[in-house]
Design a protein around this motif. Structure first.
Motif, PDB file in Angstrom:
ATOM      1  N   GLU A  11      44.318  33.612  38.400  1.00  0.00           N
ATOM      2  CA  GLU A  11      42.477  33.386  39.291  1.00  0.00           C
ATOM      3  C   GLU A  11      42.789  31.944  38.201  1.00  0.00           C
ATOM      4  O   GLU A  11      42.092  31.047  39.662  1.00  0.00           O
ATOM      5  CB  GLU A  11      41.446  34.231  38.816  1.00  0.00           C
ATOM      6  CG  GLU A  11      39.957  33.484  38.646  1.00  0.00           C
ATOM      7  CD  GLU A  11      39.504  34.333  38.114  1.00  0.00           C
ATOM      8  OE1 GLU A  11      37.675  34.386  38.939  1.00  0.00           O
ATOM      9  OE2 GLU A  11      39.682  34.998  37.084  1.00  0.00           O
ATOM     10  N   GLY A  29      43.623  29.319  40.975  1.00  0.00           N
ATOM     11  CA  GLY A  29      43.690  29.536  42.345  1.00  0.00           C
ATOM     12  C   GLY A  29      42.002  28.984  42.325  1.00  0.00           C
ATOM     13  O   GLY A  29      41.997  28.773  43.941  1.00  0.00           O
ATOM     14  N   LYS A  30      40.872  28.525  41.324  1.00  0.00           N
ATOM     15  CA  LYS A  30      40.247  28.898  42.018  1.00  0.00           C
ATOM     16  C   LYS A  30      40.273  26.749  41.820  1.00  0.00           C
ATOM     17  O   LYS A  30      38.698  26.451  42.242  1.00  0.00           O
ATOM     18  CB  LYS A  30      39.170  29.037  40.743  1.00  0.00           C
ATOM     19  CG  LYS A  30      38.976  30.610  41.699  1.00  0.00           C
ATOM     20  CD  LYS A  30      37.679  31.215  40.150  1.00  0.00           C
ATOM     21  CE  LYS A  30      36.904  31.385  41.020  1.00  0.00           C
ATOM     22  NZ  LYS A  30      35.917  31.968  39.443  1.00  0.00           N
ATOM     23  N   ASN A  86      45.032  33.723  48.654  1.00  0.00           N
ATOM     24  CA  ASN A  86      44.160  34.711  48.205  1.00  0.00           C
ATOM     25  C   ASN A  86      43.795  35.654  48.451  1.00  0.00           C
ATOM     26  O   ASN A  86      43.907  36.160  49.300  1.00  0.00           O
ATOM     27  CB  ASN A  86      43.026  34.014  47.554  1.00  0.00           C
ATOM     28  CG  ASN A  86      41.460  35.041  47.005  1.00  0.00           C
ATOM     29  OD1 ASN A  86      42.354  35.553  45.931  1.00  0.00           O
ATOM     30  ND2 ASN A  86      41.156  34.230  47.138  1.00  0.00           N
ATOM     31  N   MET A  91      40.919  38.521  47.069  1.00  0.00           N
ATOM     32  CA  MET A  91      40.033  37.974  47.701  1.00  0.00           C
ATOM     33  C   MET A  91      38.634  38.922  46.921  1.00  0.00           C
ATOM     34  O   MET A  91      38.715  39.946  47.469  1.00  0.00           O
ATOM     35  CB  MET A  91      39.954  37.435  49.388  1.00  0.00           C
ATOM     36  CG  MET A  91      40.080  36.479  49.555  1.00  0.00           C
ATOM     37  SD  MET A  91      39.652  35.733  51.389  1.00  0.00           S
ATOM     38  CE  MET A  91      37.574  35.296  51.287  1.00  0.00           C
ATOM     39  N   VAL A 124      38.573  37.576  43.199  1.00  0.00           N
ATOM     40  CA  VAL A 124      38.818  35.927  42.659  1.00  0.00           C
ATOM     41  C   VAL A 124      37.821  35.967  43.987  1.00  0.00           C
ATOM     42  O   VAL A 124      38.419  35.208  44.848  1.00  0.00           O
ATOM     43  CB  VAL A 124      40.041  35.248  42.838  1.00  0.00           C
ATOM     44  CG1 VAL A 124      40.474  33.767  42.299  1.00  0.00           C
ATOM     45  CG2 VAL A 124      40.901  35.985  41.469  1.00  0.00           C
ATOM     46  N   THR A 131      37.223  33.394  46.509  1.00  0.00           N
ATOM     47  CA  THR A 131      37.124  31.805  46.737  1.00  0.00           C
ATOM     48  C   THR A 131      37.360  32.117  48.159  1.00  0.00           C
ATOM     49  O   THR A 131      37.117  32.932  48.960  1.00  0.00           O
ATOM     50  CB  THR A 131      38.740  31.219  46.422  1.00  0.00           C
ATOM     51  OG1 THR A 131      39.539  32.194  46.798  1.00  0.00           O
ATOM     52  CG2 THR A 131      38.470  30.726  45.170  1.00  0.00           C
ATOM     53  N   GLY A 157      42.957  34.317  53.479  1.00  0.00           N
ATOM     54  CA  GLY A 157      42.598  35.002  51.463  1.00  0.00           C
ATOM     55  C   GLY A 157      42.178  36.422  52.549  1.00  0.00           C
ATOM     56  O   GLY A 157      41.984  36.851  53.716  1.00  0.00           O
ATOM     57  N   HIS A 170      47.575  33.958  44.694  1.00  0.00           N
ATOM     58  CA  HIS A 170      47.614  33.823  43.562  1.00  0.00           C
ATOM     59  C   HIS A 170      46.857  35.604  43.621  1.00  0.00           C
ATOM     60  O   HIS A 170      46.242  35.974  45.013  1.00  0.00           O
ATOM     61  CB  HIS A 170      46.714  32.673  42.958  1.00  0.00           C
ATOM     62  CG  HIS A 170      45.055  32.642  43.384  1.00  0.00           C
ATOM     63  ND1 HIS A 170      44.058  33.198  43.389  1.00  0.00           N
ATOM     64  CD2 HIS A 170      44.786  32.225  45.126  1.00  0.00           C
ATOM     65  CE1 HIS A 170      43.342  33.538  43.602  1.00  0.00           C
ATOM     66  NE2 HIS A 170      43.983  32.014  44.774  1.00  0.00           N
ATOM     67  N   CYS A 171      46.509  35.973  42.893  1.00  0.00           N
ATOM     68  CA  CYS A 171      45.629  37.089  42.734  1.00  0.00           C
ATOM     69  C   CYS A 171      45.457  36.953  41.555  1.00  0.00           C
ATOM     70  O   CYS A 171      44.984  35.652  40.749  1.00  0.00           O
ATOM     71  CB  CYS A 171      45.804  38.326  42.544  1.00  0.00           C
ATOM     72  SG  CYS A 171      47.782  38.629  41.312  1.00  0.00           S
ATOM     73  N   SER A 195      50.229  38.770  44.233  1.00  0.00           N
ATOM     74  CA  SER A 195      50.592  37.569  44.952  1.00  0.00           C
ATOM     75  C   SER A 195      51.958  38.289  44.770  1.00  0.00           C
ATOM     76  O   SER A 195      52.862  37.459  45.995  1.00  0.00           O
ATOM     77  CB  SER A 195      49.955  36.882  43.600  1.00  0.00           C
ATOM     78  OG  SER A 195      50.876  36.710  42.249  1.00  0.00           O
TER      79      SER A 195
END
Length: 193
Positions: free
Chosen positions: A48, A51-52, A67, A70, A77, A79, A93, A128-129, A136
C-alpha cells in the motif's frame, strides 16, 4: 482428466506451490521484507505505501499501476485513475478480497493485457495490494503464465526468488486451474523459442 488424451506433467496443487514459496525460508510463510521488489524486468510487486505514493512511483519511473485491492475498507487501498493522471501514470484497478473463495480469475486476462501493454511501451508497472503478497502476486503470476508461457511452477519460482509472496490457497488453486487450462489447450507448446 486430460481433455486431449495426454497427461499433464505440469499439473499442480496449492500444496505444491506453497512448498515452492516456503522452500527458501525453511518451510515458513514469510511476509515481504521490502515495500516493493522488481520480480520480472519492468514489473514490480508492492504494498500500500508505495501504491499510494504518486511522486515515489513517478520518481521510480513507474508508468503504469495495477491496484488489485481498490476500495475504502480496512483491507483495501483507496486509489483511482484521477490521482495518477496528474503524474502521467496509467492506472487499472479492481476491488478484490484476499479470501479463499474470492474469484480473481475474471481479472487475469485484463490485468495481463494491461501489464503487457505497459511493457510493450517500454514502461514499468507497479502491481500492488495491501501487503504486496497475495492479490498482487497472484495477478503477476497469471501474467507470466498468460503472456510469457511459463508454467505456474516456473512463474512461482521466478517471483519467489525476488520477493516473499503468500497467495492464499484459493488463489493458488485458481492459478493451478489456469495452468491446466493453458496446458490442455496446447498454449505452452506455442512458447516462442
Amino acid at each position: 482428466m486430460a481433455k486431449s488424451g495426454k497427461s499433464n506433467p505440469a499439473t499442480c496443487t496449492p500444496e505444491e506451490l506453497d512448498e515452492i514459496i516456503t522452500a527458501p525460508s525453511g518451510g515458513i510463510q514469510m511476509l515481504p521484507s521490502n515495500a516493493y521488489d522488481e520480480v520480472y524486468p519492468g514489473i514490480y510487486i508492492g504494498e500500500e505505501s508505495i501504491g499510494k505514493s504518486r511522486i515515489g512511483l513517478r520518481d521510480m519511473g513507474i508508468t503504469h499501476v495495477v491496484n488489485t485491492a481498490m476500495g475504502k475498507g480496512q483491507f483495501h487501498v483507496n486509489t483511482n485513475h484521477v490521482m495518477f493522471k496528474r503524474v502521467g501514470i496509467q492506472f487499472y484497478g479492481f476491488e478484490a478480497m484476499d479470501m479463499l473463495n474470492f474469484q480473481l480469475t475474471p481479472f487475469f486476462e485484463k490485468s495481463a493485457n494491461f501489464i503487457e501493454q505497459a511493457l510493450n511501451e517500454e514502461g514499468k508497472v507497479m502491481v500492488h495490494c495491501k501487503v504486496g503478497a497475495s492479490r498482487s502476486a497472484t495477478i503477476v503470476l497469471a501474467f507470466l503464465m498468460i503472456k510469457r508461457y511459463m508454467t505456474v511452477q516456473e512463474a512461482v519460482r521466478m517471483v519467489r526468488a525476488k520477493r516473499e509472496i503468500a497467495p492464499n490457497e484459493g488463489f493458488l488453486q485458481q492459478l493451478c486451474d489456469l495452468n491446466d487450462k493453458l496446458y490442455y489447450s496446447g498454449y505452452f507448446d506455442k512458447k516462442p523459442t
